[in-house]
Design a protein around this motif. Structure first.
Motif, PDB file in Angstrom:
ATOM      1  N   UNK A  70       0.859  -1.185   0.000  1.00  0.00           N
ATOM      2  CA  UNK A  70       0.000   0.000   0.000  1.00  0.00           C
ATOM      3  C   UNK A  70       0.889   1.227   0.000  1.00  0.00           C
ATOM      4  N   UNK A  71       0.643   2.100  -0.962  1.00  0.00           N
ATOM      5  CA  UNK A  71       1.406   3.327  -1.126  1.00  0.00           C
ATOM      6  C   UNK A  71       0.493   4.503  -0.785  1.00  0.00           C
ATOM      7  N   UNK A  72       0.971   5.403   0.082  1.00  0.00           N
ATOM      8  CA  UNK A  72       0.195   6.585   0.452  1.00  0.00           C
ATOM      9  C   UNK A  72       1.014   7.824   0.151  1.00  0.00           C
ATOM     10  N   UNK A  73       0.333   8.856  -0.312  1.00  0.00           N
ATOM     11  CA  UNK A  73       0.996  10.109  -0.620  1.00  0.00           C
ATOM     12  C   UNK A  73       0.056  11.270  -0.409  1.00  0.00           C
ATOM     13  N   UNK A  74       0.321  12.364  -1.050  1.00  0.00           N
ATOM     14  CA  UNK A  74      -0.452  13.580  -0.894  1.00  0.00           C
ATOM     15  C   UNK A  74      -1.882  13.383  -1.396  1.00  0.00           C
ATOM     16  N   UNK A  75      -2.796  13.050  -0.486  1.00  0.00           N
ATOM     17  CA  UNK A  75      -4.202  12.902  -0.831  1.00  0.00           C
ATOM     18  C   UNK A  75      -4.597  11.592  -1.477  1.00  0.00           C
ATOM     19  N   UNK A  76      -3.759  10.576  -1.407  1.00  0.00           N
ATOM     20  CA  UNK A  76      -4.141   9.300  -2.003  1.00  0.00           C
ATOM     21  C   UNK A  76      -3.572   8.120  -1.207  1.00  0.00           C
ATOM     22  N   UNK A  77      -4.209   6.967  -1.371  1.00  0.00           N
ATOM     23  CA  UNK A  77      -3.724   5.696  -0.846  1.00  0.00           C
ATOM     24  C   UNK A  77      -4.194   4.621  -1.812  1.00  0.00           C
ATOM     25  N   UNK A  78      -3.250   3.828  -2.334  1.00  0.00           N
ATOM     26  CA  UNK A  78      -3.577   2.763  -3.284  1.00  0.00           C
ATOM     27  C   UNK A  78      -2.805   1.500  -2.919  1.00  0.00           C
ATOM     28  N   UNK A  79      -3.378   0.368  -3.268  1.00  0.00           N
ATOM     29  CA  UNK A  79      -2.718  -0.921  -3.043  1.00  0.00           C
ATOM     30  C   UNK A  79      -2.460  -1.582  -4.380  1.00  0.00           C
ATOM     31  N   UNK A  80      -1.375  -2.353  -4.420  1.00  0.00           N
ATOM     32  CA  UNK A  80      -1.034  -3.040  -5.654  1.00  0.00           C
ATOM     33  C   UNK A  80      -0.076  -4.178  -5.394  1.00  0.00           C
ATOM     34  N   UNK A  81       0.426  -4.737  -6.453  1.00  0.00           N
ATOM     35  CA  UNK A  81       1.360  -5.864  -6.390  1.00  0.00           C
ATOM     36  C   UNK A  81       2.715  -5.351  -5.897  1.00  0.00           C
ATOM     37  N   UNK A  82       3.202  -5.936  -4.796  1.00  0.00           N
ATOM     38  CA  UNK A  82       4.510  -5.549  -4.254  1.00  0.00           C
ATOM     39  C   UNK A  82       5.597  -6.060  -5.191  1.00  0.00           C
ATOM     40  N   UNK A  83       6.438  -5.161  -5.646  1.00  0.00           N
ATOM     41  CA  UNK A  83       7.529  -5.513  -6.547  1.00  0.00           C
ATOM     42  C   UNK A  83       8.859  -5.168  -5.903  1.00  0.00           C
ATOM     43  N   UNK A  84       9.894  -5.144  -6.681  1.00  0.00           N
ATOM     44  CA  UNK A  84      11.278  -4.941  -6.303  1.00  0.00           C
ATOM     45  C   UNK A  84      11.502  -4.106  -5.042  1.00  0.00           C
ATOM     46  N   UNK A  85      11.794  -4.783  -3.933  1.00  0.00           N
ATOM     47  CA  UNK A  85      12.185  -4.131  -2.695  1.00  0.00           C
ATOM     48  C   UNK A  85      11.089  -3.388  -1.957  1.00  0.00           C
ATOM     49  N   UNK A  86       9.816  -3.609  -2.298  1.00  0.00           N
ATOM     50  CA  UNK A  86       8.715  -2.917  -1.617  1.00  0.00           C
ATOM     51  C   UNK A  86       8.600  -3.428  -0.186  1.00  0.00           C
ATOM     52  N   UNK A  87       8.977  -2.594   0.776  1.00  0.00           N
ATOM     53  CA  UNK A  87       8.898  -2.950   2.193  1.00  0.00           C
ATOM     54  C   UNK A  87       8.249  -1.798   2.961  1.00  0.00           C
ATOM     55  N   UNK A  88       7.562  -2.138   4.028  1.00  0.00           N
ATOM     56  CA  UNK A  88       6.905  -1.135   4.861  1.00  0.00           C
ATOM     57  C   UNK A  88       7.897  -0.085   5.333  1.00  0.00           C
ATOM     58  N   UNK A  89       7.498   1.178   5.269  1.00  0.00           N
ATOM     59  CA  UNK A  89       8.314   2.274   5.745  1.00  0.00           C
ATOM     60  C   UNK A  89       9.259   2.869   4.715  1.00  0.00           C
ATOM     61  N   UNK A  90       9.378   2.255   3.557  1.00  0.00           N
ATOM     62  CA  UNK A  90      10.294   2.748   2.526  1.00  0.00           C
ATOM     63  C   UNK A  90       9.574   3.730   1.601  1.00  0.00           C
ATOM     64  N   UNK A  91      10.322   4.631   0.974  1.00  0.00           N
ATOM     65  CA  UNK A  91       9.708   5.464  -0.064  1.00  0.00           C
ATOM     66  C   UNK A  91       9.353   4.557  -1.240  1.00  0.00           C
ATOM     67  N   UNK A  92       8.261   4.869  -1.912  1.00  0.00           N
ATOM     68  CA  UNK A  92       7.838   3.990  -2.992  1.00  0.00           C
ATOM     69  C   UNK A  92       7.302   4.741  -4.185  1.00  0.00           C
ATOM     70  N   UNK A  93       7.071   3.983  -5.239  1.00  0.00           N
ATOM     71  CA  UNK A  93       6.513   4.507  -6.476  1.00  0.00           C
ATOM     72  C   UNK A  93       5.553   3.457  -7.037  1.00  0.00           C
ATOM     73  N   UNK A  94       4.434   3.919  -7.587  1.00  0.00           N
ATOM     74  CA  UNK A  94       3.458   3.018  -8.194  1.00  0.00           C
ATOM     75  C   UNK A  94       3.446   3.249  -9.697  1.00  0.00           C
ATOM     76  N   UNK A  95       3.332   2.170 -10.450  1.00  0.00           N
ATOM     77  CA  UNK A  95       3.292   2.275 -11.910  1.00  0.00           C
ATOM     78  C   UNK A  95       2.184   1.373 -12.443  1.00  0.00           C
ATOM     79  N   UNK A  96       1.546   1.850 -13.514  1.00  0.00           N
ATOM     80  CA  UNK A  96       0.458   1.095 -14.141  1.00  0.00           C
ATOM     81  C   UNK A  96       0.451   1.425 -15.626  1.00  0.00           C
ATOM     82  N   UNK A  97       0.059   0.479 -16.437  1.00  0.00           N
ATOM     83  CA  UNK A  97      -0.061   0.726 -17.880  1.00  0.00           C
ATOM     84  C   UNK A  97      -1.276   1.620 -18.127  1.00  0.00           C
ATOM     85  N   UNK A  98      -1.140   2.573 -19.010  1.00  0.00           N
ATOM     86  CA  UNK A  98      -2.195   3.539 -19.307  1.00  0.00           C
ATOM     87  C   UNK A  98      -3.525   2.860 -19.620  1.00  0.00           C
ATOM     88  N   UNK A  99      -3.508   1.799 -20.384  1.00  0.00           N
ATOM     89  CA  UNK A  99      -4.768   1.146 -20.781  1.00  0.00           C
ATOM     90  C   UNK A  99      -5.479   0.446 -19.626  1.00  0.00           C
TER      91      UNK A  99
END
Length: 112
Positions: free
Chosen positions: A15-44
């Protein structure tokens, strides 16, 4: 791409939280609680929803552009931009709910 903090990573889901949002997705490369993160999704995979809900972000529509058989929408979420496809032009300046389906959203540790 959305940036924030990984507030939880467990059982292959982050789960990634930022300025006014919170989303959940598939944990990938090094995604651990408390770390800075980035979410990516295909446009379609990005969808415009009718109401608030899970993995939906309120976003202001900047513009809609007809691009062949569909309309591409450009949304503003804080300082970031988010794109989505649709079937019809929407009202610029209005706020819509943009859905990032959990199974299509990948969350990475930032810089990993």
């Amino acid at each position: 791409e959305r940036k924030g903090d990984i507030v939880e990573a467990r059982d292959g889901v982050a789960t990634l939280a930022g300025d006014g949002f919170s989303v959940s997705g598939v944990a990938r490369s090094g995604a651990v609680s408390g770390a800075p993160g980035v979410a990516m999704i295909r446009l379609e995979c990005v969808r415009i929803a009718d109401a608030p809900g899970a993995n939906r972000i309120a976003a202001r529509l900047v513009t809609s552009m007809y691009v062949g058989e569909r309309v591409e929408h450009l949304f503003e979420v804080g300082k970031d931009r988010l794109r989505a496809y649709g079937d019809v032009a929407l009202e610029a300046g209005a706020t819509y709910h943009v859905e990032l389906p959990r199974d299509s959203l990948w969350i990475f540790r930032a810089g990993a």
